[in-house]
Write an enzyme that holds these catalytic residues in place. Structure first.
Site, PDB file in Angstrom:
ATOM      1  N   LYS A   1       0.891  -1.272  -0.191  1.00  0.00           N
ATOM      2  CA  LYS A   1      -0.138   0.123   0.015  1.00  0.00           C
ATOM      3  C   LYS A   1       0.824   1.087   0.089  1.00  0.00           C
ATOM      4  CE  LYS A   1       1.522   1.687   3.536  1.00  0.00           C
ATOM      5  NZ  LYS A   1       2.080   1.085   4.789  1.00  0.00           N
TER       6      LYS A   1
ATOM      7  N   GLY B   1      10.535  -3.495   5.297  1.00  0.00           N
ATOM      8  CA  GLY B   1      10.734  -2.184   6.077  1.00  0.00           C
ATOM      9  C   GLY B   1      10.796  -1.107   5.273  1.00  0.00           C
ATOM     10  N   SER B   2      10.148  -0.866   4.127  1.00  0.00           N
ATOM     11  CA  SER B   2      10.400   0.521   3.722  1.00  0.00           C
ATOM     12  C   SER B   2       9.196   1.229   3.500  1.00  0.00           C
ATOM     13  CB  SER B   2      10.679   0.056   2.173  1.00  0.00           C
ATOM     14  OG  SER B   2      11.844  -0.582   1.956  1.00  0.00           O
ATOM     15  N   GLY B   3       8.043   0.998   4.166  1.00  0.00           N
ATOM     16  CA  GLY B   3       6.802   1.961   4.267  1.00  0.00           C
ATOM     17  C   GLY B   3       5.875   1.568   3.256  1.00  0.00           C
ATOM     18  N   LEU B   4       5.980   0.269   2.548  1.00  0.00           N
ATOM     19  CA  LEU B   4       5.142  -0.040   1.570  1.00  0.00           C
ATOM     20  C   LEU B   4       4.015  -1.154   2.005  1.00  0.00           C
ATOM     21  CD1 LEU B   4       6.862   0.023  -1.943  1.00  0.00           C
ATOM     22  CD2 LEU B   4       5.481   1.807  -0.735  1.00  0.00           C
ATOM     23  N   GLY B   5       4.306  -1.643   3.301  1.00  0.00           N
ATOM     24  CA  GLY B   5       3.337  -2.180   3.985  1.00  0.00           C
ATOM     25  C   GLY B   5       3.585  -3.805   3.994  1.00  0.00           C
TER      26      GLY B   5
ATOM     27  N   SER C   1       4.767  -5.865   6.067  1.00  0.00           N
ATOM     28  CA  SER C   1       4.486  -6.542   7.201  1.00  0.00           C
ATOM     29  C   SER C   1       2.843  -6.891   7.244  1.00  0.00           C
ATOM     30  CB  SER C   1       4.676  -5.819   8.464  1.00  0.00           C
ATOM     31  OG  SER C   1       3.830  -4.450   8.540  1.00  0.00           O
TER      32      SER C   1
ATOM     33  N   GLU D   1      -0.128  -8.326  12.676  1.00  0.00           N
ATOM     34  CA  GLU D   1       0.520  -7.149  12.478  1.00  0.00           C
ATOM     35  C   GLU D   1       0.816  -6.448  14.023  1.00  0.00           C
ATOM     36  OE1 GLU D   1       1.989  -5.401   9.845  1.00  0.00           O
ATOM     37  OE2 GLU D   1       0.611  -3.626   9.793  1.00  0.00           O
TER      38      GLU D   1
ATOM     39  N   ASP E   1      -3.174  -0.540   7.392  1.00  0.00           N
ATOM     40  CA  ASP E   1      -2.110  -1.312   6.499  1.00  0.00           C
ATOM     41  C   ASP E   1      -2.830  -2.757   6.320  1.00  0.00           C
ATOM     42  OD1 ASP E   1      -0.399   0.744   6.660  1.00  0.00           O
ATOM     43  OD2 ASP E   1       1.128  -0.554   6.965  1.00  0.00           O
TER      44      ASP E   1
END
Ligand SMILES: Nc1ncnc2c1ncn2[C@@H]1O[C@H](COP(=O)(O)OP(=O)(O)O)[C@@H](O)[C@H]1O
Ligand SMILES: C[C@@](O)(CCOP(=O)(O)O)CC(=O)O
Ligand SMILES: [Mg+2]
Length: 401
Positions: A11, A144-148, A150, A200, A211
């Site tokens: 996302k 671990g880059s902000g694009l969800g 996890s 999460e 997310d």
């Protein structure tokens, strides 16, 4: 041998990250980068001692295996306690899972994987008990880059496990990647979303739930205090994503913002309130139908201004980073506005691409960003959420499963 698979998208957050954890509205959209999980459930073998649960993580290139007997012994469980309602992972269970992970040598450089492994063991054993099986995971998303990543991991994992448990069923076909992916009905999606949220929580500590919701349901959504509104956008929003490749951890960044909020409660309440107004405005603007060039341009100008304001407030929260500032400065040279997306502290940055921007300029922007060793992605925004493939899916990521 029963086989099924699921895929769930990553996302972008257009407005409202972090503040959403504190009750503000946020706007997010699914992107066409997926995490895929396949599951091969082994028959309950006569040879009890040989039964194992295997996890093959394609992206870090690591495999893990646990004898089912050892899982039973440490987790004091055999049968799943029922997959039809999601349960949280108790502190005792989390401690037992940590003991199981200590028995594996996770390379120090990949220690960040342990949160994902804990979420996996929790979801698998809660939904399917200690049954032997092999799970394979592969992803298009940088971790671990902000694009969800996890959330996409927890949603696709919950989706495949609940499908194997016979609790979630597919309702109709769409195809992609040479597989017969099928959509899932609303009630089943709700259940997957609740399980994924529990996963999460293990990875993020205190997730807002945005997310996993956008990864499960897809589309573009406004999310506030667990309530989700689908946004109908008649004009596609075009975003360039730049991954600064600076690693960071969402759990630590979310905790950092909460600590700042407890040190400066009034000031931070005003910041979260301002973000709430920005997200509300962003959600109204994306729904505005724009029929001509002037209307589209004015819509994009408003979005750009709100993104710029949101970025300023994210700086107030302490989650920007010098690499993010480099992306902002680089895109500003081309009159383009950017903001971080996800937890910040490195990770990914969004740049709004106006409809009228010519391709040549876009390619120049990308070339300049990539000259800083950043990686750019052009993505489709607002697509489908979770999809599953029941039985019949004999190939997965090159592996026969
Ligand atoms: N494909 C995957 N395989 C294993 N673990 C994953 C995968 N995707 C995500 N994870 C877990 O999620 C963590 C990253 O989550 P997070 O810090 O929230 O960043 P983001 O969600 O923005 O990518 C990883 O460190 C790992 O534990
Ligand atoms: C910072 C936050 O708003 C989004 C985190 O996204 P990501 O894990 O960085 O992709 C946290 C949350 O909403 O749970
Ligand atoms: Mg995350």
């Amino acid at each position: 041998m029963e086989v099924c698979a699921a895929r769930a998208p990553g996302k972008i957050i257009l407005a409202g990250e972090h503040a959403v954890v504190h009750g503000s509205a946020a706007v997010a959209a699914a992107i066409d980068l997926y995490t895929r999980c396949s599951l091969c459930l082994m028959p309950l073998a006569d040879d009890e001692a040989a039964a194992t649960l295997e996890l093959d993580l394609k992206d870090p290139g690591l495999t893990f295996s646990w004898p089912c007997g050892r899982l039973r012994e440490v987790l004091l469980t055999d049968e799943a306690a029922g997959a039809r309602e999601a349960r949280p992972c108790s502190p005792d269970r989390l401690a037992s899972i940590a003991r199981l992970l200590e028995e594996h040598e996770i390379p120090e450089a990949k220690i960040w994987l342990s949160a994902g492994l804990s979420a996996f063991l929790f979801l698998y054993t809660s939904i399917l008990g200690c049954r032997p099986g092999k799970v394979t995971v592969s992803s298009d998303l940088p971790m671990g880059s902000g694009l969800g990543s996890s959330a996409a991991f927890c949603v696709s994992m919950s989706g495949v496990l609940l499908t194997a448990a016979g609790v979630v069923t597919a309702v109709g076909g769409i195809s992609g990647e040479g597989m017969e992916w099928e959509l899932v009905g609303k009630d089943d999606l709700e259940l997957v979303n609740r399980w994924a949220f529990q996963g999460e929580k293990i990875i993020h500590g205190k997730p807002s739930g945005i997310d996993n919701a956008v990864s499960t349901f897809g589309s573009m959504i406004k999310f506030k205090k667990g309530e989700l509104t689908n946004l109908k956008s008649s004009n596609p929003v075009k975003m360039l994503i730049t991954d600064t490749r600076v690693g960071r951890n969402t759990k630590a960044l979310v905790a950092g913002v909460s600590e700042r909020a407890s040190r400066h409660s009034d000031a931070m309440a005003s910041v979260f309130n301002a973000v709430n107004s920005i997200s509300e405005e962003v959600s109204s603007i994306v729904e505005l139908a724009a029929n001509d060039e002037i209307a589209i341009t004015s819509k994009e100008e408003k979005l750009a201004e709100l993104m710029e304001m949101n970025q300023g407030l994210l700086q107030c929260m302490g989650v920007s980073h010098s690499s993010i500032e480099t992306v902002l400065r680089t895109t500003l040279k081309f009159n383009l506005v950017s903001k971080l997306t996800g937890a910040g502290g490195g990770g990914c940055v969004l740049t709004l691409i106006p409809t009228m921007l010519c391709n040549l300029v876009l390619e120049k922007v990308i070339a300049e960003l990539e000259s800083h060793s950043f990686r750019c992605f052009k993505v489709e925004v607002g697509g489908q959420g979770l999809q599953v493939c029941q039985g019949g899916c004999s190939y997965f990521n090159g592996d026969v499963v």
